[in-house]
Design a protein around this motif. Structure first.
Motif, PDB file in Angstrom:
ATOM      1  N   SER A  24      12.137  21.733 -19.832  1.00 19.23           N
ATOM      2  CA  SER A  24      13.370  21.085 -20.290  1.00 19.23           C
ATOM      3  C   SER A  24      14.265  20.664 -19.125  1.00 19.23           C
ATOM      4  CB  SER A  24      14.142  22.009 -21.222  1.00 19.23           C
ATOM      5  OG  SER A  24      14.519  23.181 -20.523  1.00 19.23           O
ATOM      6  N   ARG A  25      14.077  21.287 -17.969  1.00 19.29           N
ATOM      7  CA  ARG A  25      14.878  20.935 -16.801  1.00 19.29           C
ATOM      8  C   ARG A  25      14.326  19.650 -16.190  1.00 19.29           C
ATOM      9  NH1 ARG A  25      14.422  25.109 -12.554  1.00 19.29           N
ATOM     10  NH2 ARG A  25      15.000  26.389 -14.305  1.00 19.29           N
ATOM     11  N   SER A  26      15.195  18.706 -15.900  1.00 20.02           N
ATOM     12  CA  SER A  26      14.762  17.440 -15.321  1.00 20.02           C
ATOM     13  C   SER A  26      14.229  17.641 -13.916  1.00 20.02           C
ATOM     14  CB  SER A  26      15.926  16.441 -15.275  1.00 20.02           C
ATOM     15  OG  SER A  26      16.308  16.090 -16.577  1.00 20.02           O
ATOM     16  N   GLN A  27      13.244  16.849 -13.563  1.00 17.49           N
ATOM     17  CA  GLN A  27      12.665  16.839 -12.223  1.00 17.49           C
ATOM     18  C   GLN A  27      12.899  15.445 -11.656  1.00 17.49           C
ATOM     19  OE1 GLN A  27       8.595  18.712 -12.638  1.00 17.49           O
ATOM     20  NE2 GLN A  27       9.373  18.692 -14.735  1.00 17.49           N
ATOM     21  N   TYR A  28      13.234  15.371 -10.373  1.00 18.72           N
ATOM     22  CA  TYR A  28      13.651  14.103  -9.773  1.00 18.72           C
ATOM     23  C   TYR A  28      12.798  13.737  -8.564  1.00 18.72           C
ATOM     24  CZ  TYR A  28      17.806  15.102 -12.536  1.00 18.72           C
ATOM     25  OH  TYR A  28      18.650  15.400 -13.565  1.00 18.72           O
ATOM     26  N   ALA A  29      12.706  12.437  -8.329  1.00 16.83           N
ATOM     27  CA  ALA A  29      12.055  11.898  -7.129  1.00 16.83           C
ATOM     28  C   ALA A  29      12.644  10.519  -6.867  1.00 16.83           C
ATOM     29  CB  ALA A  29      10.552  11.808  -7.307  1.00 16.83           C
ATOM     30  N   GLU A  30      12.511  10.061  -5.624  1.00 19.28           N
ATOM     31  CA  GLU A  30      13.016   8.739  -5.239  1.00 19.28           C
ATOM     32  C   GLU A  30      11.996   8.024  -4.372  1.00 19.28           C
ATOM     33  OE1 GLU A  30      16.670   9.147  -3.088  1.00 19.28           O
ATOM     34  OE2 GLU A  30      17.828   9.536  -4.901  1.00 19.28           O
ATOM     35  N   PHE A  31      12.032   6.705  -4.458  1.00 22.96           N
ATOM     36  CA  PHE A  31      11.276   5.868  -3.533  1.00 22.96           C
ATOM     37  C   PHE A  31      12.294   5.023  -2.779  1.00 22.96           C
ATOM     38  CE2 PHE A  31       9.210   1.857  -2.392  1.00 22.96           C
ATOM     39  CZ  PHE A  31       8.193   2.341  -1.585  1.00 22.96           C
ATOM     40  N   ASP A  32      12.353   5.218  -1.445  1.00 26.33           N
ATOM     41  CA  ASP A  32      13.266   4.445  -0.599  1.00 26.33           C
ATOM     42  C   ASP A  32      12.528   3.254  -0.022  1.00 26.33           C
ATOM     43  OD1 ASP A  32      15.482   6.183  -0.807  1.00 26.33           O
ATOM     44  OD2 ASP A  32      14.575   7.526   0.652  1.00 26.33           O
ATOM     45  N   PHE A  33      13.105   2.074  -0.184  1.00 28.83           N
ATOM     46  CA  PHE A  33      12.538   0.895   0.451  1.00 28.83           C
ATOM     47  C   PHE A  33      12.953   0.924   1.914  1.00 28.83           C
ATOM     48  CE2 PHE A  33      12.558  -0.154  -4.002  1.00 28.83           C
ATOM     49  CZ  PHE A  33      11.321  -0.722  -4.173  1.00 28.83           C
TER      50      PHE A  33
ATOM     51  N   GLU B 184      13.326  -1.081   4.542  1.00 26.74           N
ATOM     52  CA  GLU B 184      14.207  -2.008   5.254  1.00 26.74           C
ATOM     53  C   GLU B 184      15.503  -2.299   4.515  1.00 26.74           C
ATOM     54  OE1 GLU B 184      13.594  -3.169   8.342  1.00 26.74           O
ATOM     55  OE2 GLU B 184      11.793  -1.960   8.363  1.00 26.74           O
ATOM     56  N   SER B 185      15.841  -1.487   3.527  1.00 29.01           N
ATOM     57  CA  SER B 185      17.092  -1.695   2.800  1.00 29.01           C
ATOM     58  C   SER B 185      17.611  -0.351   2.307  1.00 29.01           C
ATOM     59  CB  SER B 185      16.886  -2.662   1.625  1.00 29.01           C
ATOM     60  OG  SER B 185      16.449  -1.992   0.486  1.00 29.01           O
ATOM     61  N   THR B 186      18.742  -0.384   1.675  1.00 27.49           N
ATOM     62  CA  THR B 186      19.310   0.841   1.113  1.00 27.49           C
ATOM     63  C   THR B 186      18.921   1.024  -0.351  1.00 27.49           C
ATOM     64  OG1 THR B 186      21.339  -0.324   0.519  1.00 27.49           O
ATOM     65  CG2 THR B 186      21.287   0.784   2.675  1.00 27.49           C
ATOM     66  N   ASP B 187      18.139   0.103  -0.898  1.00 25.40           N
ATOM     67  CA  ASP B 187      17.743   0.179  -2.298  1.00 25.40           C
ATOM     68  C   ASP B 187      16.687   1.257  -2.522  1.00 25.40           C
ATOM     69  OD1 ASP B 187      19.390  -1.830  -3.403  1.00 25.40           O
ATOM     70  OD2 ASP B 187      18.073  -3.372  -2.561  1.00 25.40           O
ATOM     71  N   ARG B 188      16.735   1.844  -3.716  1.00 26.31           N
ATOM     72  CA  ARG B 188      15.801   2.903  -4.084  1.00 26.31           C
ATOM     73  C   ARG B 188      15.386   2.745  -5.534  1.00 26.31           C
ATOM     74  NH1 ARG B 188      19.687   7.737  -2.773  1.00 26.31           N
ATOM     75  NH2 ARG B 188      21.049   6.169  -3.653  1.00 26.31           N
ATOM     76  N   LEU B 189      14.231   3.288  -5.834  1.00 20.04           N
ATOM     77  CA  LEU B 189      13.830   3.519  -7.214  1.00 20.04           C
ATOM     78  C   LEU B 189      14.014   5.010  -7.438  1.00 20.04           C
ATOM     79  CD1 LEU B 189      10.496   1.523  -7.670  1.00 20.04           C
ATOM     80  CD2 LEU B 189      12.683   1.065  -8.780  1.00 20.04           C
ATOM     81  N   ARG B 190      14.670   5.373  -8.526  1.00 20.01           N
ATOM     82  CA  ARG B 190      14.916   6.781  -8.836  1.00 20.01           C
ATOM     83  C   ARG B 190      14.152   7.160 -10.104  1.00 20.01           C
ATOM     84  NH1 ARG B 190      21.382   6.883  -7.744  1.00 20.01           N
ATOM     85  NH2 ARG B 190      21.239   5.695  -5.818  1.00 20.01           N
TER      86      ARG B 190
ATOM     87  N   LEU C 261       0.842  -1.205   0.000  1.00 20.51           N
ATOM     88  CA  LEU C 261       0.000   0.000   0.000  1.00 20.51           C
ATOM     89  C   LEU C 261       0.874   1.251   0.000  1.00 20.51           C
ATOM     90  CD1 LEU C 261      -2.777   1.314  -0.017  1.00 20.51           C
ATOM     91  CD2 LEU C 261      -2.779   1.172   2.484  1.00 20.51           C
ATOM     92  N   ASP C 262       1.957   1.231   0.750  1.00 22.26           N
ATOM     93  CA  ASP C 262       2.885   2.359   0.760  1.00 22.26           C
ATOM     94  C   ASP C 262       3.476   2.571  -0.637  1.00 22.26           C
ATOM     95  OD1 ASP C 262       4.563   4.426   2.025  1.00 22.26           O
ATOM     96  OD2 ASP C 262       6.196   3.015   1.616  1.00 22.26           O
ATOM     97  N   PHE C 263       3.817   1.489  -1.314  1.00 18.48           N
ATOM     98  CA  PHE C 263       4.366   1.589  -2.661  1.00 18.48           C
ATOM     99  C   PHE C 263       3.362   2.251  -3.608  1.00 18.48           C
ATOM    100  CE2 PHE C 263       5.023  -0.181  -6.932  1.00 18.48           C
ATOM    101  CZ  PHE C 263       6.328   0.230  -7.170  1.00 18.48           C
ATOM    102  N   ALA C 264       2.118   1.796  -3.583  1.00 21.30           N
ATOM    103  CA  ALA C 264       1.095   2.364  -4.461  1.00 21.30           C
ATOM    104  C   ALA C 264       0.864   3.841  -4.141  1.00 21.30           C
ATOM    105  CB  ALA C 264      -0.208   1.570  -4.321  1.00 21.30           C
TER     106      ALA C 264
END
Length: 162
Positions: free
Chosen positions: A79-88, A90-96, A56-59
């Motif tokens: 034209s300027r890039s916009q950024y966001a991240e999803f931090d998991f 319980e780990s150091t992995d992310r979706l960027r 549910l947090d992911f969605a």
């Protein structure tokens, strides 16, 4: 076509004494409904296989991220890039996520050698909201009282289907 999906974990079930009607936002986002998630386009897929990701947090976060990537008033003309991240949690992995013009490139820390998954922003918005509503429908079917939780009502209102 973009596909967002999930599978609930049997290894990390929700506590049996949970009152879903009064569960807090923190519990809904971080403690309940653990499993695995994926984001796919065509043959390419970014997926977890950990079993503990709060789905549910992911969605919820995917809907937040799509909106955050759309904050430039020029929208798809920016034209300027916009950024966001999803931090998991319980780990150091992310979706960027990086949006430039009308496309969002998604890179997973655990698949950095892979080329980015490139998604059309408006399609991503629609699919993220559909995924959220479909997930909520599935979860409310499985868990008595969840549909009466005020946080779920607010979530549905905040991110209506497109």
């Amino acid at each position: 076509m973009i596909d967002l999906g999930y599978a609930l974990s049997r290894r990390f079930p929700d506590p049996p004494q949970t009152d879903y009607r009064t569960a807090t936002v923190h519990s809904l986002r971080h403690d309940l409904f653990c499993g695995d998630v994926y984001l796919a386009k065509g043959e390419r897929e970014l997926s977890t296989a950990w079993g503990w990701v709060p789905v549910l947090d992911f969605a919820w976060a995917m809907c937040d991220i799509v909106e955050r990537l759309d904050q430039d008033p020029r929208g798809s003309r920016a034209s300027r890039s916009q950024y966001a991240e999803f931090d998991f949690t319980e780990s150091t992995d992310r979706l960027r996520f990086a949006r430039r013009f009308g496309y969002v490139d998604v890179v997973a820390d655990w698949a950095e050698d892979e080329p980015p998954l490139s998604l059309h922003h408006t399609t991503f918005r629609r699919e993220a909201r559909d995924f959220l509503h479909d997930l909520i429908a599935d979860l409310t079917d499985m868990h008595d009282g969840l549909g009466d939780n005020p946080a779920i009502w607010d979530l549905r209102a905040r991110f209506p289907r497109v």
